[in-house]
Structures are given as structure tokens and as C-alpha cells.
Design a protein around this motif. Structure first.
Motif, PDB file in Angstrom:
ATOM      1  N   GLY A 256     -11.585 -15.091 -13.152  1.00 38.91           N
ATOM      2  CA  GLY A 256     -11.722 -13.748 -13.699  1.00 38.91           C
ATOM      3  C   GLY A 256     -12.026 -13.751 -15.192  1.00 38.91           C
ATOM      4  N   GLU A 257     -11.415 -14.658 -15.927  1.00 40.40           N
ATOM      5  CA  GLU A 257     -11.679 -14.738 -17.371  1.00 40.40           C
ATOM      6  C   GLU A 257     -13.124 -15.149 -17.638  1.00 40.40           C
ATOM      7  N   GLN A 258     -13.668 -16.026 -16.804  1.00 44.29           N
ATOM      8  CA  GLN A 258     -15.067 -16.410 -16.954  1.00 44.29           C
ATOM      9  C   GLN A 258     -15.987 -15.238 -16.626  1.00 44.29           C
ATOM     10  N   LEU A 259     -15.625 -14.462 -15.599  1.00 42.85           N
ATOM     11  CA  LEU A 259     -16.433 -13.288 -15.242  1.00 42.85           C
ATOM     12  C   LEU A 259     -16.404 -12.255 -16.353  1.00 42.85           C
ATOM     13  N   ASN A 260     -15.266 -12.118 -17.033  1.00 46.90           N
ATOM     14  CA  ASN A 260     -15.162 -11.183 -18.152  1.00 46.90           C
ATOM     15  C   ASN A 260     -16.123 -11.552 -19.276  1.00 46.90           C
ATOM     16  N   LYS A 261     -16.314 -12.863 -19.501  1.00 47.51           N
ATOM     17  CA  LYS A 261     -17.263 -13.310 -20.523  1.00 47.51           C
ATOM     18  C   LYS A 261     -18.696 -12.968 -20.122  1.00 47.51           C
ATOM     19  N   GLU A 262     -18.964 -13.021 -18.818  1.00 45.83           N
ATOM     20  CA  GLU A 262     -20.312 -12.720 -18.327  1.00 45.83           C
ATOM     21  C   GLU A 262     -20.576 -11.220 -18.263  1.00 45.83           C
ATOM     22  N   ASP A 263     -19.527 -10.433 -17.965  1.00 44.54           N
ATOM     23  CA  ASP A 263     -19.697  -8.986 -17.793  1.00 44.54           C
ATOM     24  C   ASP A 263     -18.489  -8.273 -18.412  1.00 44.54           C
ATOM     25  N   PRO A 264     -18.636  -7.707 -19.604  1.00 44.92           N
ATOM     26  CA  PRO A 264     -17.487  -7.076 -20.291  1.00 44.92           C
ATOM     27  C   PRO A 264     -16.981  -5.810 -19.601  1.00 44.92           C
ATOM     28  N   ARG A 265     -17.687  -5.299 -18.611  1.00 42.39           N
ATOM     29  CA  ARG A 265     -17.179  -4.137 -17.874  1.00 42.39           C
ATOM     30  C   ARG A 265     -15.968  -4.508 -17.038  1.00 42.39           C
ATOM     31  N   PHE A 266     -15.761  -5.808 -16.830  1.00 42.21           N
ATOM     32  CA  PHE A 266     -14.641  -6.282 -16.011  1.00 42.21           C
ATOM     33  C   PHE A 266     -13.531  -6.831 -16.891  1.00 42.21           C
ATOM     34  N   VAL A 267     -12.282  -6.500 -16.531  1.00 44.03           N
ATOM     35  CA  VAL A 267     -11.101  -6.984 -17.255  1.00 44.03           C
ATOM     36  C   VAL A 267     -10.135  -7.575 -16.237  1.00 44.03           C
ATOM     37  N   ILE A 268      -9.646  -8.796 -16.469  1.00 46.69           N
ATOM     38  CA  ILE A 268      -8.703  -9.443 -15.558  1.00 46.69           C
ATOM     39  C   ILE A 268      -7.287  -9.356 -16.130  1.00 46.69           C
ATOM     40  N   HIS A 269      -6.313  -9.089 -15.254  1.00 46.76           N
ATOM     41  CA  HIS A 269      -4.905  -9.027 -15.650  1.00 46.76           C
ATOM     42  C   HIS A 269      -4.126 -10.045 -14.829  1.00 46.76           C
ATOM     43  N   HIS A 270      -3.429 -10.966 -15.508  1.00 50.98           N
ATOM     44  CA  HIS A 270      -2.583 -11.944 -14.805  1.00 50.98           C
ATOM     45  C   HIS A 270      -1.256 -11.253 -14.505  1.00 50.98           C
ATOM     46  N   ALA A 271      -1.268 -10.435 -13.465  1.00 47.23           N
ATOM     47  CA  ALA A 271      -0.101  -9.631 -13.101  1.00 47.23           C
ATOM     48  C   ALA A 271      -0.243  -9.203 -11.649  1.00 47.23           C
ATOM     49  N   PRO A 272       0.864  -8.888 -10.971  1.00 45.76           N
ATOM     50  CA  PRO A 272       0.769  -8.391  -9.594  1.00 45.76           C
ATOM     51  C   PRO A 272       0.190  -6.986  -9.573  1.00 45.76           C
ATOM     52  N   PHE A 273      -0.513  -6.654  -8.488  1.00 41.26           N
ATOM     53  CA  PHE A 273      -1.111  -5.321  -8.428  1.00 41.26           C
ATOM     54  C   PHE A 273      -0.063  -4.220  -8.327  1.00 41.26           C
ATOM     55  N   SER A 274       1.177  -4.583  -7.990  1.00 40.84           N
ATOM     56  CA  SER A 274       2.240  -3.584  -7.954  1.00 40.84           C
ATOM     57  C   SER A 274       2.561  -3.053  -9.343  1.00 40.84           C
ATOM     58  N   SER A 275       2.110  -3.760 -10.387  1.00 34.35           N
ATOM     59  CA  SER A 275       2.379  -3.341 -11.763  1.00 34.35           C
ATOM     60  C   SER A 275       1.233  -2.538 -12.365  1.00 34.35           C
ATOM     61  N   MET A 276       0.268  -2.116 -11.556  1.00 31.86           N
ATOM     62  CA  MET A 276      -0.920  -1.460 -12.123  1.00 31.86           C
ATOM     63  C   MET A 276      -0.568  -0.160 -12.849  1.00 31.86           C
ATOM     64  N   ALA A 277       0.457   0.563 -12.378  1.00 29.50           N
ATOM     65  CA  ALA A 277       0.822   1.811 -13.051  1.00 29.50           C
ATOM     66  C   ALA A 277       1.313   1.540 -14.465  1.00 29.50           C
ATOM     67  N   ALA A 278       2.039   0.432 -14.657  1.00 33.12           N
ATOM     68  CA  ALA A 278       2.530   0.084 -15.991  1.00 33.12           C
ATOM     69  C   ALA A 278       1.414  -0.496 -16.850  1.00 33.12           C
ATOM     70  N   VAL A 279       0.599  -1.372 -16.268  1.00 30.10           N
ATOM     71  CA  VAL A 279      -0.482  -2.013 -17.032  1.00 30.10           C
ATOM     72  C   VAL A 279      -1.535  -0.996 -17.446  1.00 30.10           C
ATOM     73  N   LEU A 280      -1.834  -0.038 -16.555  1.00 31.09           N
ATOM     74  CA  LEU A 280      -2.890   0.946 -16.819  1.00 31.09           C
ATOM     75  C   LEU A 280      -2.298   2.305 -17.197  1.00 31.09           C
ATOM     76  N   ALA A 281      -1.158   2.299 -17.852  1.00 28.09           N
ATOM     77  CA  ALA A 281      -0.499   3.557 -18.234  1.00 28.09           C
ATOM     78  C   ALA A 281      -1.449   4.437 -19.042  1.00 28.09           C
ATOM     79  N   GLY A 282      -1.597   5.695 -18.611  1.00 26.97           N
ATOM     80  CA  GLY A 282      -2.463   6.634 -19.309  1.00 26.97           C
ATOM     81  C   GLY A 282      -3.908   6.595 -18.884  1.00 26.97           C
ATOM     82  N   VAL A 283      -4.283   5.665 -17.977  1.00 19.74           N
ATOM     83  CA  VAL A 283      -5.668   5.543 -17.509  1.00 19.74           C
ATOM     84  C   VAL A 283      -5.798   6.265 -16.166  1.00 19.74           C
TER      85      VAL A 283
END
Length: 554
Positions: A256-283
Motif C-alpha cells: 500500500g505504501e508503494q501504491l501511495n507513491k504511485e498514486d497520491p489519491r490513495f492513502v494506506i492505514h496500518h490499522a484494523p478496519f474496525s477503527s475507521m470511524a476513529a481514523v477518519l473522524a470528521g470525514v
């Protein structure tokens, strides 16, 4: 007019207030508008594909039709013969073909699918195994684990129908001490390379998320894996769009980090998807995708996920220090907890689950468990369980249960679905791909518990009448009329064409859950029980409690 006639013609009092009707109508209208827009875009895409293929379009500058005597339409050609097999796993015809007792014709290519081969089998041994069945059209193809070199499965193609029928009669014949499963290949010539991953139902997933009609939105791929679905979403995403990926596997995060370098529209998070509400707070998110279970690179890797391949009893997606592995769980869990895990997450029969748990307890007592790797442990399970009536390794379901417990998969799924509803915009969807009945059950249970009541639901109709009758004591039957819940689209399965391209997609099932607001059925159920003096339903302890699943670490 008599009093009786006047009473019969008097309009009945409405069950809902004008405000409730207006809110419901607005929600329905919004959902219908979104559905029509998706259909319009789908038709436009098909029209573009026809135009690109050179097919004539109706209307526009098309040549005028000549007037004359109408001709009778030519008779429709007979339907083309379908390839042997198909994606309907429980189709009686397919089962007969697989067993070799099908009397109807088999269509080319005449290919069989082999499972449970000896791990050190060679192409020459497989060819000798089918000696006398008839000439081969191609040499046997064996799929091997890319790290250990052990054989996983294979294909053999025969020159004629007599050859494949003779080969099917070899089902469960012995080769190198193993009973080899021989069935009609449903994905002829499409053996997926070890260590690779082909995303399942990606067209349907992109359509469910609505990326095509909102290309500049914000989307989440909660199970990045090796980026198969992510790349398909990025193909449809506009220049202003954003895609967030989540994964706990360090190897996946590196991709995912390599893909982020190739395409900045993508962001990788080293976290479980159950934490998406906390990671993406306000989005505010326009769509979430979850592909549940284990990816092909993980399955074919060396972390102990398969009983046929020797390796450590690890089974973790997150291999960081301090995260409990399968061996740690086996040492920690009691007999009762382990049996509950095997029955709940592995689908083992209760008696088999108890005996496997007893065998593990004995191995802990004599110290042999601590020295075991996957193959000795699988042998212990096989000896404890006894004969397996299904054509699979007897320890397969035990390994599945341990993997689910170690990675807290179903607890993560429940919390991930709740987090998705929290970050999604109203009317937007979380699309979930499940592969097993137990995964499907978690999703359906969540949908049921969070379903927004339809106007004709019995509980909703009762509540409207009760509220009107007890208007002076409204607090007694109050529910949140704007509660966050969900509506559900029809579940979808992969097409026959996709299964021909990607054999592992045959078990996939796509669930689409859309964020909605209104009185939830679960809330109406609690109000009805309180107002009517009902006893609470008998509810078992949650599966993760009975199986002693550890809470996710911060």
C-alpha cells in the motif's frame, strides 16, 4: 343516509403523522433517484461498449428503414452449450457430474480438478495415476506453494469424453497415501498462480459503491490485501477523489505504501478496519468495501493457515510482537472455550469439537503441544475427530476456527460495519464480500439488528396505533425517529463468466448495506416489550465471549 352508512364512508385516521409521511417519502424518493442514476450510468456504459465494438445504435443518424412487406423473424438459434460445471455449487446436475454418475453429455474441454494430492506429487505420477483412462489433451498442471514447493491442487485435461468419464471413476483412489478428489473442473484452464490474488466481483463492488456516478467522492477499502479491489476503484476514481485503505498485515501495508507513491489519491492505514470511524473522524465517506476472510497470498504463504503445509502455528494477519498467535491461544484457552470456538467458527459438530478440545488438553498436559507445528497438530486433530465425511482435510475447519479467533475476524467485522455506518453519508453503501456461511451470518445479523422499520412492518404499525392511543403519555412509547440504521439491497453472486476467469470467486457473496435513518426495528422491539409486559427473548452469550476471543489491542 343512515348512521351506519355514514360511519362506513368516514375516512380512517392515518397511522402516521404528516411529518412522518413526508420524511419517509423523502427517503424513498432519494433512494429511487440514486437507483435510477446508477441504472442510467450502467446503460450508458453498455452503449459505449456496443459503440466501441461497432454495433449499430438506434436513433440518431442511423439509416432510415426501408418500407416494405414485413418479414417474419428468423427462428432464434439454439442456446449455446454451457461449459461443464458452473457456479451453482449445489446444482444436482453438477453434483452428478462430479460424482461421475451423470448420464448426460459432458462438454469440452474435458478437464478434471484434483484436490488432496500428496504434497510431493509430480506431474509424471499424476499422469501415471490416470493411465488407462484415455489420451490426454494436455500435460497435468500442478499448483505448488511458492515458498514450500508442496503441491496444493491440479488439473488434467483429456482428449475425449470417454477419458474424463473414466477419470471421474478414479475419485478418492489412493495416490501416495492420500485419497485424491477428482471432480469436473468448473474453471477449465484458469489455474491461479500461487501467491497471487485476483479480486472477486470487482465490477459489482464498484457499482454498489457508486464510484462511477460520484467519481470525486471519498471511499474506503477496509481490507486492502494486495490492492486488487483498490486498483479497480482507482481506475474509476476521478482526479479529486480519495481512497483510504486499511490492513493489519505488514506485507500488505508495504504494498500500500508503494501504491501511495504511485498514486497520491490513495492513502494506506496500518490499522484494523474496525477503527475507521476513529481514523477518519470528521470525514464524510461515500462508500466502504470489505472483503472478509483470508487473501490468496496469505493462504499460500507460510504462516500456518493450511493443515497440508507444515509451518509454525501462527495464523496471524498482524505479526507484530505482542499479538497472540494460534499457539498462544491454544495454550490459554480452556477445553470449554476451545470447543465453543471450533463449533461456532469452524462449524465442527459438537461431539467432534469436544473431542478435539480434549485431545489438545491432553497434549498440553504431556508437553507435546508446545513442540508442534501445523502438520503434527493437524494429525492430532485428525486422530481425535475420526473420519471426515466431506472431501477435505479433517483438520481444515479447526484451522479455520483458530484463524478467525486469533485475528478476531467476526468481532472486527461487527465493529467495522458499525464504524462504516458512522462515517458513511446517508444512502451510501458498505459492500461486504463474504465467503462462508458463518461470515454471511455476521453480516445478516448486523443488518437485522440495525434495520430501519418499513412503514408496513408489524411493529411499526403497532407503534403508530399505540402512540395515537396514548398521546398523553408519549414518553412511554418514544423511539428515536431519526436513528441511524440501514436498508439492504439484494445479495449478489459472481457470474459464470467470472468463475471461468477466477476459480476462487465461486464462493463469494456480495452484501450491500446502505445507511438510512428512521425508527429502528430493534428499538420498536424493546418499546413493545416494555409497553406490553413481554418477557425478553432468550439470548446466548456472544460467540466471542464463549470462545474467549481477546479484545483488540490499542
Amino acid at each position: 343516509m343512515s348512521d351506519v352508512e355514514a360511519a362506513s364512508t368516514k375516512p380512517k385516521a392515518s397511522k402516521f403523522t404528516p411529518e412522518e409521511k413526508a420524511a419517509h417519502a423523502a427517503r424513498v424518493k432519494e433512494r429511487e433517484a440514486a437507483k435510477k442514476e446508477r441504472q442510467r450510468l450502467k446503460k450508458a456504459k453498455k452503449a459505449e461498449e456496443r459503440a466501441a465494438a461497432g454495433a449499430p445504435e438506434s436513433g440518431g443518424d442511423a439509416a432510415p428503414k426501408k418500407k416494405g412487406k414485413k418479414r417474419k423473424a428468423a427462428p432464434a438459434p439454439p442456446p449455446a452449450a454451457k461449459p461443464a460445471g458452473g457456479h451453482k455449487t449445489y446444482d444436482a446436475t453438477l453434483l452428478k457430474k462430479a460424482k461421475g454418475d451423470y448420464d448426460g453429455p459432458l462438454s469440452p474441454p474435458y478437464e478434471v480438478f484434483l484436490k488432496y494430492l500428496p504434497p510431493d506429487a509430480t506431474e509424471a505420477q499424476v499422469e501415471a495415476f490416470f493411465a488407462g483412462c484415455g489420451p490426454l489433451a494436455l500435460k497435468p498442471k500442478l499448483m505448488r506453494d511458492h515458498k514450500t514447493g508442496r503441491v496444493i491442487r491440479g488439473f488434467v485435461r483429456f482428449a475425449d469424453e470417454a477419458g474424463i468419464r473414466a477419470a471421474l471413476r478414479r475419485d478418492l483412489a489412493r495416490l501416495g497415501g492420500r485419497s485424491v478428489s477428482v471432480t469436473v473442473a468448473t474453471t477449465c484452464g484458469t489455474m491461479q498462480a500461487s501467491g497471487t490474488h485476483t479480486p472477486a466481483m470487482f465490477e459489482e463492488c464498484v457499482e454498489a459503491l457508486g464510484v462511477e456516478w460520484n467519481p470525486d467522492g471519498v471511499y474506503v477499502d477496509g481490507t486492502f490485501g494486495r490492492g486488487g479491489h483498490t486498483r479497480k476503484i482507482l481506475e474509476k476514481l476521478g482526479p479529486k477523489g480519495t481512497l483510504h485503505g486499511f490492513d493489519m498485515d505488514p506485507e500488505a501495508v508495504a504494498v500500500g505504501e508503494q501504491l501511495n507513491k504511485e498514486d497520491p489519491r490513495f492513502v494506506i492505514h496500518h490499522a484494523p478496519f474496525s477503527s475507521m470511524a476513529a481514523v477518519l473522524a470528521g470525514v464524510a465517506v461515500d462508500g466502504v468495501l470489505l472483503d472478509i476472510g483470508i487473501s490468496s497470498p496469505q493462504l499460500d504463504g507460510g504462516r500456518g493457515f493450511k493443515p497440508e503445509v507444515d509451518g509454525p502455528l501462527d495464523m496471524r494477519f498482524d505479526v507484530r510482537e505482542g499479538v497472540e498467535d494460534a499457539m498462544g491461544y491454544l495454550r490459554r484457552a480452556s477445553r470449554v472455550e476451545l470447543a465453543a470456538a471450533l463449533e461456532t467458527y469452524g462449524g465442527e459438530r459438537p461431539a467432534a469439537a469436544r473431542r478435539i478440545a480434549d485431545a489438545v488438553a491432553l497434549a498440553k498436559k504431556d508437553g507435546s503441544l508446545a513442540r508442534m507445528t501445523t502438520r503434527p497438530f493437524a494429525d492430532l486433530v485428525e486422530r481425535a475427530k475420526g473420519k471426515e465425511y466431506q472431501a477435505m482435510h479433517p483438520a481444515k475447519m479447526t484451522f479455520q476456527a483458530l484463524r478467525i479467533v486469533v485475528n478476531r475476524e467476526y468481532l472486527e467485522l461487527e465493529r467495522g460495519l458499525a464504524g462504516a455506518l458512522e462515517v458513511l453519508k446517508e444512502g451510501c453503501a458498505v459492500a461486504v464480500l463474504t465467503w462462508k456461511h458463518s461470515e454471511c451470518q455476521v453480516v445478516v445479523d448486523f443488518q437485522t439488528e440495525n434495520a430501519v422499520a418499513a412503514w408496513d412492518a408489524p411493529l411499526a404499525q403497532w407503534h403508530a396505533k399505540f402512540k395515537a392511543k396514548h398521546a398523553k403519555n408519549a414518553a412511554k412509547c418514544a423511539v428515536d425517529e431519526a436513528a441511524v440504521g440501514c436498508s439492504v439491497d439484494d445479495a449478489r453472486r459472481p457470474s459464470d463468466a467470472e468463475i471461468q476467469r477466477n476459480s476462487r470467486s465461486r464462493s463469494a457473496l456480495l452484501h450491500v448495506t446502505r445507511k438510512a435513518t428512521g425508527p429502528r426495528l430493534a428499538d420498536l422491539e424493546r418499546v413493545a416489550a416494555a409497553c406490553l409486559g413481554w418477557d425478553d427473548h432468550d439470548r446466548r452469550a456472544p460467540p466471542h465471549v464463549r470462545a474467549a476471543v481477546l479484545e483488540p489491542q490499542a
